[in-house]
Design a protein around this motif. Structure first.
Motif, PDB file in Angstrom:
ATOM      1  N   ARG A 171       0.834  -1.199   0.000  1.00 50.14           N
ATOM      2  CA  ARG A 171       0.000   0.000   0.000  1.00 50.14           C
ATOM      3  C   ARG A 171       0.869   1.250   0.000  1.00 50.14           C
ATOM      4  NH1 ARG A 171      -4.928   0.977   0.057  1.00 50.14           N
ATOM      5  NH2 ARG A 171      -5.532  -1.203   0.425  1.00 50.14           N
ATOM      6  N   ASP A 178      -8.888   0.005   1.212  1.00 50.10           N
ATOM      7  CA  ASP A 178      -9.143   0.904   0.085  1.00 50.10           C
ATOM      8  C   ASP A 178      -8.741   0.223  -1.220  1.00 50.10           C
ATOM      9  OD1 ASP A 178      -9.992   2.773   1.868  1.00 50.10           O
ATOM     10  OD2 ASP A 178      -8.223   4.067   1.711  1.00 50.10           O
ATOM     11  N   LYS A 179      -9.502   0.481  -2.271  1.00 50.99           N
ATOM     12  CA  LYS A 179      -9.206  -0.144  -3.559  1.00 50.99           C
ATOM     13  C   LYS A 179      -8.230   0.675  -4.397  1.00 50.99           C
ATOM     14  CE  LYS A 179     -13.400  -2.907  -3.801  1.00 50.99           C
ATOM     15  NZ  LYS A 179     -14.565  -3.351  -4.614  1.00 50.99           N
ATOM     16  N   THR A 180      -7.882   1.835  -3.919  1.00 50.72           N
ATOM     17  CA  THR A 180      -6.821   2.619  -4.553  1.00 50.72           C
ATOM     18  C   THR A 180      -5.633   2.678  -3.610  1.00 50.72           C
ATOM     19  OG1 THR A 180      -7.741   4.672  -3.649  1.00 50.72           O
ATOM     20  CG2 THR A 180      -8.466   4.009  -5.861  1.00 50.72           C
ATOM     21  N   ASP A 225       1.305   1.638 -12.394  1.00 51.50           N
ATOM     22  CA  ASP A 225       1.011   2.773 -11.529  1.00 51.50           C
ATOM     23  C   ASP A 225       1.057   2.325 -10.067  1.00 51.50           C
ATOM     24  OD1 ASP A 225       0.022   4.923 -10.127  1.00 51.50           O
ATOM     25  OD2 ASP A 225      -1.775   5.188 -11.361  1.00 51.50           O
ATOM     26  N   GLU A 227       0.068   3.686  -7.479  1.00 52.42           N
ATOM     27  CA  GLU A 227      -1.083   4.121  -6.690  1.00 52.42           C
ATOM     28  C   GLU A 227      -2.394   3.558  -7.212  1.00 52.42           C
ATOM     29  OE1 GLU A 227      -1.124   8.343  -6.304  1.00 52.42           O
ATOM     30  OE2 GLU A 227       0.698   8.398  -5.076  1.00 52.42           O
ATOM     31  N   ASN A 228      -2.349   2.785  -8.289  1.00 49.44           N
ATOM     32  CA  ASN A 228      -3.584   2.224  -8.852  1.00 49.44           C
ATOM     33  C   ASN A 228      -3.293   0.855  -9.489  1.00 49.44           C
ATOM     34  OD1 ASN A 228      -6.353   2.218  -9.520  1.00 49.44           O
ATOM     35  ND2 ASN A 228      -5.915   2.982 -11.571  1.00 49.44           N
TER      36      ASN A 228
END
Length: 381
Positions: A171, A178-180, A225, A227-228
């Protein structure tokens, strides 16, 4: 849909079936399991020589540009032979991350090693109590200069004990579910701060619990990415589930054959128990369950190319449900029809049952995927 194999695919099937028939009988498997790391480096080299480790990779990356059907063919053959080598962890999972999310530099660095058999991987995803939700991540990756510092624990990392490189979900921001804010990172298994505790699993494979303590990696360690990363993780996980379905079909196919042969020769009251009509009915029911699983495995394989991620995910979940139901039935009936001998380490059928049970619980069990299908309004809702 046309489920007939092409001429090239039939040749691939004959090739991999022939290789494993010659090199992977039950006694050979037991010998390979005793080697360092729990699998055969020599056999892994043969898989590389036949091009099986390079099948899904693009020709520009040194592979053969094959698709999901070719992976299905190989995984089904591996399931029939109860292969313990890390094809799923290295070629399917790690290869999937590199193919779908890797940069040109990452592909050039890692893919040739997969293809020639010199590099294996482990996917570090699970944490304690996370169950099957891929977005439940507490391992952290914090920025340090241009690079990252990874801290946390991962559990039951398949091939984690022996892998050269680990693919770690961590994370980068947000809360636990959280999914992001989830990234995927390439971490050398021998990096400072990486501690591995390896052990054999119930099905004869090997896994490890891994601790990451202030593990520093460069900016080039992030796949896609940082963060995604969840969409990439979900796509690769679906491909792994499809591969597991195919492996389960191969294991069920061989379980049924072993069981039918056994009841033809096992005698009770002076006759072969296979002559009893009730046991013939059981074998017929096992065959029906197998064919249902085979059909759904093929459907999931076709679904891997769906452009709509939700539609693909629903189809794969439905396949995992049917395969889970079928493997439980086929596995349990195989053991029951063998009787007490089926529970011994000397009996091959027990090892099939163990592997099938582990497949059912990998990347989501039947209940988990049934809920996914129901929530998505999919095939089995």
């Amino acid at each position: 849909m046309d489920f007939d194999l092409s001429e090239e695919q039939r040749l691939l099937k004959e090739s991999v079936d022939g290789l494993l028939a010659d090199a992977y009988d039950f006694d050979a498997r037991k010998k390979y399991m005793k080697e360092k790391g729990g699998w055969s480096k020599a056999l892994w080299g043969k898989l590389a020589e036949q091009g099986l480790l390079g099948l899904p990779f693009a020709e520009t990356d040194g592979g053969f540009g094959a698709g999901a059907v070719e992976t299905m063919i190989v995984m089904e053959a591996l399931g029939k032979a109860l292969v313990v080598e890390p094809y799923l962890a290295t070629v399917v999972v790690a290869g999937g991350f590199l193919r779908h999310g890797g940069s040109a530099e990452q592909k050039a660095k890692y893919i040739p090693g997969i293809i020639d058999g010199s590099r294996t991987f482990g996917f570090a995803q699970l944490k304690k109590n996370s169950r099957y939700d891929l977005f439940d991540v507490v391992t952290t990756a914090k920025k340090k200069g241009a690079g990252w510092v990874i801290d946390g624990e991962k559990f039951v990392v398949l091939n984690g004990e022996n892998a050269d490189t680990l693919i770690v979900t961590a994370r980068t921001k947000g809360g636990q579910r959280d999914k992001t804010g989830i990234g995927v990172f390439l971490v050398p298994a021998d990096a400072k701060g990486v501690t591995r505790k390896g052990y054999p699993t119930q099905d004869g494979l090997h896994a490890a619990d891994i601790t990451f303590t202030n593990v520093e990696v460069g900016a080039d360690a992030a796949i896609g990415d940082p963060e995604n990363g969840l969409p990439l993780i979900e796509r690769v996980a679906d491909e792994a589930r499809i591969a597991l379905c195919a492996e389960a079909v191969g294991a069920m196919d061989e379980s049924l054959k072993e069981t039918v042969e056994y009841i033809k020769t096992r005698k009770q009251f002076g006759v072969a128990i296979g002559s009893f009509q009730s046991l013939q009915h059981r074998a017929a029911d096992m065959f029906v369950a197998l064919e249902q699983a085979r059909s759904m495995s093929m459907f999931a394989t076709m679904a891997s190319d769906f452009d709509d991620a939700k539609e693909r995910s629903s189809a794969v979940a439905a396949a995992k449900v049917q395969v889970g139901k079928s493997l439980k039935f086929v596995g349990q009936q195989s053991i029951q029809l063998h009787g007490g001998i089926g529970m011994t380490m000397e009996a091959k059928i027990g090892h099939y049952f163990k592997r099938l049970t582990m497949i059912e619980n990998t990347l989501g069990d039947t209940d988990y995927h049934l809920r996914r299908v129901s929530e998505g309004g999919g095939l089995l809702a």
